[in-house]
Design a protein around this motif. Structure first.
Motif, PDB file in Angstrom:
ATOM      1  N   MET A   1       0.846  -1.179   0.000  1.00 36.27           N
ATOM      2  CA  MET A   1       0.000   0.000   0.000  1.00 36.27           C
ATOM      3  C   MET A   1       0.895   1.247   0.000  1.00 36.27           C
ATOM      4  N   ALA A   2       0.645   2.136  -0.920  1.00 32.27           N
ATOM      5  CA  ALA A   2       1.409   3.385  -0.998  1.00 32.27           C
ATOM      6  C   ALA A   2       0.937   4.348   0.086  1.00 32.27           C
ATOM      7  N   ILE A   3       1.876   5.045   0.652  1.00 27.99           N
ATOM      8  CA  ILE A   3       1.553   6.051   1.667  1.00 27.99           C
ATOM      9  C   ILE A   3       1.494   7.408   0.985  1.00 27.99           C
ATOM     10  N   GLN A   4       0.382   8.069   1.137  1.00 23.35           N
ATOM     11  CA  GLN A   4       0.184   9.381   0.521  1.00 23.35           C
ATOM     12  C   GLN A   4       0.895  10.443   1.356  1.00 23.35           C
ATOM     13  N   GLN A   5       1.854  11.143   0.762  1.00 23.60           N
ATOM     14  CA  GLN A   5       2.471  12.272   1.442  1.00 23.60           C
ATOM     15  C   GLN A   5       1.491  13.430   1.451  1.00 23.60           C
ATOM     16  N   ARG A   6       1.654  14.301   2.443  1.00 24.42           N
ATOM     17  CA  ARG A   6       0.790  15.469   2.519  1.00 24.42           C
ATOM     18  C   ARG A   6       1.091  16.402   1.352  1.00 24.42           C
ATOM     19  N   ARG A   7       0.052  16.958   0.770  1.00 27.40           N
ATOM     20  CA  ARG A   7       0.193  17.934  -0.300  1.00 27.40           C
ATOM     21  C   ARG A   7      -0.011  19.310   0.314  1.00 27.40           C
ATOM     22  N   TYR A   8       1.039  20.118   0.314  1.00 26.16           N
ATOM     23  CA  TYR A   8       0.998  21.435   0.946  1.00 26.16           C
ATOM     24  C   TYR A   8       0.421  22.470  -0.003  1.00 26.16           C
ATOM     25  N   ASP A   9      -0.068  23.577   0.583  1.00 26.40           N
ATOM     26  CA  ASP A   9      -0.578  24.679  -0.222  1.00 26.40           C
ATOM     27  C   ASP A   9       0.060  25.993   0.236  1.00 26.40           C
ATOM     28  N   ILE A  10      -0.374  27.078  -0.379  1.00 23.94           N
ATOM     29  CA  ILE A  10       0.188  28.402  -0.117  1.00 23.94           C
ATOM     30  C   ILE A  10       0.087  28.767   1.366  1.00 23.94           C
ATOM     31  N   ASP A  11      -1.048  28.483   1.990  1.00 22.05           N
ATOM     32  CA  ASP A  11      -1.231  28.813   3.406  1.00 22.05           C
ATOM     33  C   ASP A  11      -0.239  28.068   4.287  1.00 22.05           C
ATOM     34  N   ASP A  12       0.003  26.793   3.984  1.00 21.82           N
ATOM     35  CA  ASP A  12       0.987  26.024   4.741  1.00 21.82           C
ATOM     36  C   ASP A  12       2.377  26.640   4.599  1.00 21.82           C
ATOM     37  N   LEU A  13       2.740  26.973   3.380  1.00 19.60           N
ATOM     38  CA  LEU A  13       4.062  27.544   3.141  1.00 19.60           C
ATOM     39  C   LEU A  13       4.211  28.902   3.831  1.00 19.60           C
ATOM     40  N   TRP A  14       3.180  29.721   3.794  1.00 18.69           N
ATOM     41  CA  TRP A  14       3.227  31.029   4.463  1.00 18.69           C
ATOM     42  C   TRP A  14       3.448  30.846   5.965  1.00 18.69           C
ATOM     43  N   ARG A  15       2.715  29.909   6.559  1.00 17.22           N
ATOM     44  CA  ARG A  15       2.855  29.653   7.997  1.00 17.22           C
ATOM     45  C   ARG A  15       4.269  29.168   8.321  1.00 17.22           C
ATOM     46  N   ILE A  16       4.788  28.245   7.532  1.00 14.79           N
ATOM     47  CA  ILE A  16       6.141  27.722   7.765  1.00 14.79           C
ATOM     48  C   ILE A  16       7.170  28.835   7.628  1.00 14.79           C
ATOM     49  N   ALA A  17       7.041  29.644   6.598  1.00 11.64           N
ATOM     50  CA  ALA A  17       7.999  30.742   6.374  1.00 11.64           C
ATOM     51  C   ALA A  17       7.943  31.762   7.505  1.00 11.64           C
ATOM     52  N   CYS A  18       6.752  32.061   8.004  1.00 10.57           N
ATOM     53  CA  CYS A  18       6.613  33.060   9.067  1.00 10.57           C
ATOM     54  C   CYS A  18       7.053  32.522  10.425  1.00 10.57           C
ATOM     55  N   GLU A  19       6.882  31.232  10.650  1.00 10.63           N
ATOM     56  CA  GLU A  19       7.235  30.641  11.939  1.00 10.63           C
ATOM     57  C   GLU A  19       8.688  30.223  12.014  1.00 10.63           C
ATOM     58  N   ALA A  20       9.346  30.063  10.877  1.00  6.16           N
ATOM     59  CA  ALA A  20      10.729  29.598  10.867  1.00  6.16           C
ATOM     60  C   ALA A  20      11.638  30.612  11.547  1.00  6.16           C
ATOM     61  N   ASP A  21      12.567  30.100  12.307  1.00  5.17           N
ATOM     62  CA  ASP A  21      13.519  30.956  13.013  1.00  5.17           C
ATOM     63  C   ASP A  21      14.860  30.933  12.272  1.00  5.17           C
ATOM     64  N   ASP A  22      14.791  31.119  10.972  1.00  6.67           N
ATOM     65  CA  ASP A  22      15.987  31.098  10.139  1.00  6.67           C
ATOM     66  C   ASP A  22      15.726  31.928   8.883  1.00  6.67           C
ATOM     67  N   ASP A  23      16.693  31.975   8.022  1.00  6.08           N
ATOM     68  CA  ASP A  23      16.561  32.752   6.789  1.00  6.08           C
ATOM     69  C   ASP A  23      16.393  31.854   5.567  1.00  6.08           C
ATOM     70  N   LYS A  24      15.827  30.682   5.757  1.00  3.23           N
ATOM     71  CA  LYS A  24      15.662  29.754   4.645  1.00  3.23           C
ATOM     72  C   LYS A  24      14.605  30.265   3.672  1.00  3.23           C
ATOM     73  N   ARG A  25      14.792  29.885   2.426  1.00  6.95           N
ATOM     74  CA  ARG A  25      13.829  30.214   1.376  1.00  6.95           C
ATOM     75  C   ARG A  25      13.200  28.923   0.905  1.00  6.95           C
ATOM     76  N   TYR A  26      11.917  29.014   0.538  1.00  9.11           N
ATOM     77  CA  TYR A  26      11.187  27.828   0.113  1.00  9.11           C
ATOM     78  C   TYR A  26      10.416  28.127  -1.160  1.00  9.11           C
ATOM     79  N   GLU A  27      10.165  27.065  -1.918  1.00  7.31           N
ATOM     80  CA  GLU A  27       9.232  27.113  -3.026  1.00  7.31           C
ATOM     81  C   GLU A  27       8.264  25.956  -2.828  1.00  7.31           C
ATOM     82  N   LEU A  28       7.156  26.022  -3.522  1.00  8.93           N
ATOM     83  CA  LEU A  28       6.136  24.991  -3.455  1.00  8.93           C
ATOM     84  C   LEU A  28       5.886  24.517  -4.883  1.00  8.93           C
TER      85      LEU A  28
END
Length: 188
Positions: A1-28
């Motif tokens: 059985m394949a395990i479905q990974q979570r599919r992220y969206d813009i809201d998830d990425l915004w939250r991660i970027a705002c909560e991160a305590d670093d200067d990392k950059r992300y794309e989706l």
């Protein structure tokens, strides 16, 4: 059985970027969060050189805004957010140029500069996403060969790719009419 990974969206990425305590950059990309590695010296230099030429032209002609590392997405597709190295958005499309949030549109021009950590296949995939969501012109700068791949949609809607060598020049085409830059000047 394949395990479905979570599919992220813009809201998830915004939250991660705002909560991160670093200067990392992300794309989706297609719902997958991609962490972007810092760039090398030559990559950074090319961003400043080309961004400067574009910004001066756009400002002088009051055409819109030029940005760097800004997140752009198409509101109808909340699973893709790209942060081109350089982008141009026309004045009639950018509604809030001073917004602190991701831009809810794809830029008119997107510029990606190949780093050692990128493959051309990855950058071409991003070019497809840009074009599919409203970007009219994509430049992929390839420092190692001192060349540029130009991506656009043809009149029939098919993707076109043109390679410009060091003896050639970039053109803003219909996106930035009158803008030209020789590659010898860019890669000097």
């Amino acid at each position: 059985m394949a395990i479905q990974q979570r599919r992220y969206d813009i809201d998830d990425l915004w939250r991660i970027a705002c909560e991160a305590d670093d200067d990392k950059r992300y794309e989706l990309i297609e719902g997958e969060i991609i962490e972007m590695a810092p760039t090398g010296i030559w990559h950074g230099r090319l961003v400043i050189r080309l961004g400067g030429y574009l910004d001066r032209f756009v400002e002088a002609n009051q055409l819109g805004i030029v940005t760097g590392d800004t997140g752009y997405y198409q509101p109808a597709d909340r699973h893709n957010l790209l942060g081109p190295d350089i982008a141009f958005a026309s004045i009639d499309r950018i509604k809030q140029p001073k917004s602190q949030e991701f831009a809810p549109l794809m830029p008119d021009l997107a510029v990606e500069i190949k780093s050692p950590s990128n493959s051309l296949a990855e950058l071409r995939r991003k070019a497809d996403i840009y074009l599919r969501h409203g970007t009219r012109l994509v430049w992929i700068i390839i420092p190692d060969s001192e060349s540029v791949e130009v991506h656009r949609l043809g009149a029939d809607g098919a993707r076109q790719r043109e390679v410009i060598g060091l003896a050639g020049q970039l053109s803003g085409e219909e996106v930035l009419p009158g803008f030209t830059l020789t590659l010898t000047k860019l890669f000097a």
